[in-house]
Design a protein around this motif. Structure first.
Motif, PDB file in Angstrom:
ATOM      1  N   SER A   1       0.837  -1.197   0.000  1.00 38.24           N
ATOM      2  CA  SER A   1       0.000   0.000   0.000  1.00 38.24           C
ATOM      3  C   SER A   1       0.875   1.250   0.000  1.00 38.24           C
ATOM      4  N   TRP A   2       1.840   1.241   0.886  1.00 35.68           N
ATOM      5  CA  TRP A   2       2.727   2.405   0.976  1.00 35.68           C
ATOM      6  C   TRP A   2       3.365   2.670  -0.372  1.00 35.68           C
ATOM      7  N   TRP A   3       3.816   1.639  -1.021  1.00 36.96           N
ATOM      8  CA  TRP A   3       4.462   1.837  -2.309  1.00 36.96           C
ATOM      9  C   TRP A   3       3.504   2.471  -3.306  1.00 36.96           C
ATOM     10  N   GLU A   4       2.292   1.942  -3.343  1.00 33.72           N
ATOM     11  CA  GLU A   4       1.332   2.463  -4.311  1.00 33.72           C
ATOM     12  C   GLU A   4       0.910   3.893  -3.990  1.00 33.72           C
ATOM     13  N   ARG A   5       0.670   4.134  -2.714  1.00 35.63           N
ATOM     14  CA  ARG A   5       0.086   5.424  -2.344  1.00 35.63           C
ATOM     15  C   ARG A   5       1.125   6.508  -2.101  1.00 35.63           C
ATOM     16  N   VAL A   6       2.323   6.119  -1.739  1.00 29.39           N
ATOM     17  CA  VAL A   6       3.347   7.119  -1.426  1.00 29.39           C
ATOM     18  C   VAL A   6       4.611   6.892  -2.256  1.00 29.39           C
ATOM     19  N   GLY A   7       5.205   5.740  -2.035  1.00 33.34           N
ATOM     20  CA  GLY A   7       6.520   5.480  -2.631  1.00 33.34           C
ATOM     21  C   GLY A   7       6.584   5.777  -4.111  1.00 33.34           C
ATOM     22  N   ALA A   8       5.563   5.371  -4.830  1.00 33.30           N
ATOM     23  CA  ALA A   8       5.611   5.528  -6.282  1.00 33.30           C
ATOM     24  C   ALA A   8       5.108   6.891  -6.746  1.00 33.30           C
ATOM     25  N   THR A   9       4.665   7.732  -5.809  1.00 31.42           N
ATOM     26  CA  THR A   9       4.107   9.029  -6.204  1.00 31.42           C
ATOM     27  C   THR A   9       5.067  10.170  -5.884  1.00 31.42           C
ATOM     28  N   GLN A  10       4.684  11.356  -6.376  1.00 29.52           N
ATOM     29  CA  GLN A  10       5.403  12.590  -6.060  1.00 29.52           C
ATOM     30  C   GLN A  10       5.682  12.742  -4.569  1.00 29.52           C
ATOM     31  N   ALA A  11       4.694  12.311  -3.760  1.00 29.92           N
ATOM     32  CA  ALA A  11       4.805  12.543  -2.318  1.00 29.92           C
ATOM     33  C   ALA A  11       6.089  11.978  -1.731  1.00 29.92           C
ATOM     34  N   SER A  12       6.622  10.962  -2.374  1.00 31.58           N
ATOM     35  CA  SER A  12       7.821  10.334  -1.809  1.00 31.58           C
ATOM     36  C   SER A  12       9.001  11.298  -1.793  1.00 31.58           C
ATOM     37  N   GLY A  13       8.916  12.301  -2.646  1.00 29.96           N
ATOM     38  CA  GLY A  13      10.013  13.268  -2.698  1.00 29.96           C
ATOM     39  C   GLY A  13      10.203  14.015  -1.391  1.00 29.96           C
ATOM     40  N   ILE A  14       9.131  14.157  -0.636  1.00 35.29           N
ATOM     41  CA  ILE A  14       9.210  14.935   0.598  1.00 35.29           C
ATOM     42  C   ILE A  14      10.249  14.344   1.547  1.00 35.29           C
ATOM     43  N   THR A  15      10.394  13.031   1.505  1.00 34.57           N
ATOM     44  CA  THR A  15      11.375  12.393   2.375  1.00 34.57           C
ATOM     45  C   THR A  15      12.786  12.832   2.023  1.00 34.57           C
ATOM     46  N   LYS A  16      13.075  12.791   0.727  1.00 33.30           N
ATOM     47  CA  LYS A  16      14.398  13.260   0.315  1.00 33.30           C
ATOM     48  C   LYS A  16      14.589  14.704   0.747  1.00 33.30           C
ATOM     49  N   LEU A  17      13.560  15.492   0.518  1.00 30.37           N
ATOM     50  CA  LEU A  17      13.611  16.895   0.859  1.00 30.37           C
ATOM     51  C   LEU A  17      13.925  17.100   2.333  1.00 30.37           C
ATOM     52  N   MET A  18      13.202  16.388   3.180  1.00 36.34           N
ATOM     53  CA  MET A  18      13.388  16.562   4.618  1.00 36.34           C
ATOM     54  C   MET A  18      14.781  16.137   5.047  1.00 36.34           C
ATOM     55  N   PHE A  19      15.226  15.012   4.559  1.00 40.14           N
ATOM     56  CA  PHE A  19      16.550  14.564   4.963  1.00 40.14           C
ATOM     57  C   PHE A  19      17.620  15.538   4.471  1.00 40.14           C
ATOM     58  N   SER A  20      17.415  16.104   3.292  1.00 42.54           N
ATOM     59  CA  SER A  20      18.421  17.012   2.748  1.00 42.54           C
ATOM     60  C   SER A  20      18.422  18.364   3.454  1.00 42.54           C
ATOM     61  N   GLU A  21      17.243  18.843   3.843  1.00 41.90           N
ATOM     62  CA  GLU A  21      17.166  20.216   4.345  1.00 41.90           C
ATOM     63  C   GLU A  21      16.956  20.327   5.845  1.00 41.90           C
ATOM     64  N   ALA A  22      16.841  19.179   6.520  1.00 39.68           N
ATOM     65  CA  ALA A  22      16.493  19.221   7.940  1.00 39.68           C
ATOM     66  C   ALA A  22      17.337  20.226   8.716  1.00 39.68           C
ATOM     67  N   ARG A  23      18.625  20.204   8.495  1.00 39.24           N
ATOM     68  CA  ARG A  23      19.493  21.036   9.333  1.00 39.24           C
ATOM     69  C   ARG A  23      19.370  22.513   9.012  1.00 39.24           C
ATOM     70  N   ASN A  24      18.854  22.834   7.841  1.00 38.03           N
ATOM     71  CA  ASN A  24      18.597  24.244   7.542  1.00 38.03           C
ATOM     72  C   ASN A  24      17.223  24.695   8.035  1.00 38.03           C
ATOM     73  N   PHE A  25      16.369  23.753   8.382  1.00 39.84           N
ATOM     74  CA  PHE A  25      15.026  24.096   8.865  1.00 39.84           C
ATOM     75  C   PHE A  25      14.684  23.256  10.085  1.00 39.84           C
ATOM     76  N   PRO A  26      15.377  23.496  11.176  1.00 37.97           N
ATOM     77  CA  PRO A  26      15.212  22.637  12.356  1.00 37.97           C
ATOM     78  C   PRO A  26      13.767  22.612  12.827  1.00 37.97           C
ATOM     79  N   GLU A  27      13.097  23.727  12.647  1.00 36.21           N
ATOM     80  CA  GLU A  27      11.701  23.815  13.050  1.00 36.21           C
ATOM     81  C   GLU A  27      10.864  22.798  12.253  1.00 36.21           C
TER      82      GLU A  27
END
Lengths: 221, 221, 221, 221
Positions: A99-125
């Motif tokens: 389910s996760w793959w279909e609903r998240v992993g394979a969609t645009q939404a999965s990008g948010i994870t990359k985004l968060m891991f990449s930018e976390a330290r610039n946006f601690p909040e």
DNA sequence: AATGAATGAGTATTCATTCAT
DNA sequence: AATGAATGAATACTCATTCAT
């Protein structure tokens, strides 16, 4: 006939914020927050630079909105769904990962994870927000599933708290790959998400399941 | 008396490039490539901005040097070491993961992974290099280990090509976490690397090992 | 029943330009022309930004209208009034200064002076207009009063052309102060306009009046 | 010969801040703060935009520096000078006004007054500074002079506190005029500073001086 | 080699002005 | 007439890079 059908301008106005967030998400994921120009975001959303600032007060604000929008209230629905599941916990886990793959992993939404891991330290909040809105509920959801397996005598899990990472790690890895190296590499090297999920599921389940009448051969055979 | 100074200076001069790379790595990991100012890198390395450009022709060049330096020739040594290993493949895998944790995961060097995943799409050339220098050899190394287990009748692995990700995913996840969310979150939520490696190893091994006299209970027992 | 609304609307519509000019004057005086946003002007006048542009083609036009409106035909009335005055010229001058204070100095209209002095160099065309509509007629009015005093043997004025500034300077000073420093300073430091006018009047008159039977002690006693 | 004469680069570096402040003062006076572009300031000082920001962190900072620099410690010197004056107080006042004209009124520095009056409400913090550094000491200096005249039986001043404005008003008026309307008007209309000072001095002094054996004719002859 | 002053292209943000509704 | 969404030119400020010393 006399009904006032929402006309172009009005309809677009309603759609603007969403279009902008979509454009921003994909660009932030592609190039990172700092390297994305607001003008590009606006252009991809089909509006001018000025219009973007009509909806979001600053580039930082836009980023925050992207994260909130993409993450908000993700887990309520899933919690329920899994609560009602009636089969074996192994099947529940398989079902969950697919389910996760279909609903998240394979969609645009999965990008948010990359985004968060990449930018976390610039946006601690935002990192804190992500921790609370995604990591904690996600971890708890998975933990409940594993606990269900243990309670029903299906799973044998020595360190439950850290076992959740066995489920999380492949999801993170798959998402990170997709939106970084995976996107830069010839198709031949690309990872097939479905096959990835299938392979990990089976190894993982075999690793978790109770084995009747024998202990782990482990360590120093 | 007049000897001490030149020696010091000489050593300094020799050390410059390394100090700069070290400073650059940690800053790039912390803040991302785009948000790191070369002046900060220079300052952290104790030299002036101008001096940095004496050693690296551009910020991009500096980035490339950081990646090359940190990755160069990582695997030759390990390949040999593992080739000579004589215990069970389970132990080899345990040993490998623990070694990795000690020599890479727990050190500064682990930051390079976060860096590569975050910046790959802005540096496709480096992504390719990383693919060739790290991902491919790493994957092959792990694959050889798994193959050894299969060959020796220790492991039962249906999809060998994708099984390697069972080993890779936790390493990636741990590194990404350490250098992003993990660095922004109260200590109580932090992940303990050693415990993480231990827990994953056991689940993973149980998932890979041959189970005498029985198939996986799977699906719908 | 249906009468009230149209009247209200009509009155509103008629009043728009005036409300806009009033809002614009006070904001321009407060913050300067460049730092005032047309949106603020519109908001203070209770209309939308678009509406403002229905009445004034540009921000510059609005500024010109403010100046014209506030200054137009100021002096015709006063000239007559002073022409008909019958008392001593000292009293005429006192009366003039007090009238000015009541009718201009103490009102919103005084802001125009600050505005003109602040913006003259950015609107040379308006500066010329101000010169012709205010400075020249004002100077001439004052000059005529002083001349009257000289003609009637009341005043002794060596340099009549520059003596007018003795009357003008305090008015300018008072206005400038009111709309700048005076507005930023604790009440204790504020200048009391009426007292200011009174004090200056007396010193000024003593300075202008003929002194029977003696020359100025001045210079080289 | 072997003396190290300060070379181009070094000499320029020392001069930069002053050159920038000078350029900024004249442009701010000419066009107002908001309408002056930092690039213009830089250009007039003969440097690039970036260089300006090397010395002043923001346009606001530049403005503050201009004000501080132009005003700082203006009055210490004058206070002393006037303390030592030995002639009549009338002569002291004449001397003071002429000195002021030569040292301030006729120079670039006079522009600061126009600047402060125009921008006070946008920089309340600077307005307070101006109040304390210029208005208060200036007022006190003048008040002391007038008091001296009263004490020595030379002056007859009913309202001493407000009498100081008789001295201040012409100075303000002259400065404001010079840097606004006066700069936009054909030479024929321009005010001659020296003649202005002379004319005001005489009227003012006559207005302040004790008149032996008679009261002011005033009011209602 | 080392410095740090100087540069100017690049980017976020503002705001007067337009125009479809 | 009135609105307010949309525009894009204008501008403060940043930062990689150069270069005289």
């Amino acid at each position: 006939m006399s009904e006032v059908i929402p006309i172009k301008r009005e309809r677009r106005k309603q759609a603007r914020p969403g279009e902008l967030l979509e454009a921003a998400l994909s660009l932030f994921v592609e190039k990172g927050f700092a390297s994305t120009r607001v003008e590009e975001v606006a252009a991809r959303a089909g509006v001018s630079k000025g219009t973007l600032f009509l909806y979001y007060a600053s580039k930082d604000d836009l980023f925050k909105a992207v994260v909130h929008e993409t993450l908000a209230g993700r887990f309520a629905e899933w919690n329920e769904e899994f609560e009602r599941f009636e089969g074996s916990t192994a099947d529940l886990l398989r079902y969950g990962l697919n389910s996760w793959w279909e609903r998240v992993g394979a969609t645009q939404a999965s990008g948010i994870t990359k985004l968060m891991f990449s930018e976390a330290r610039n946006f601690p909040e935002l990192a804190a927000y992500y921790q609370n809105q995604v990591i904690l509920p996600g971890t708890q959801l998975i933990r409940r599933i594993l606990q269900r397996g243990v309670d029903r005598g299906e799973f044998d899990i020595p360190d439950l708290d850290y076992a959740v990472f066995s489920v999380i790690a492949p999801m993170i890895h798959l998402q990170m790959n997709q939106h970084s190296i995976g996107a830069c590499v010839p198709a031949a090297f690309a990872i097939d998400g479905q096959r990835y999920i299938a392979a990990q599921s089976e190894i993982l389940l075999k690793g978790l399941l109770q084995r009747p009448g024998q202990a782990l051969a482990g360590g120093h055979a």
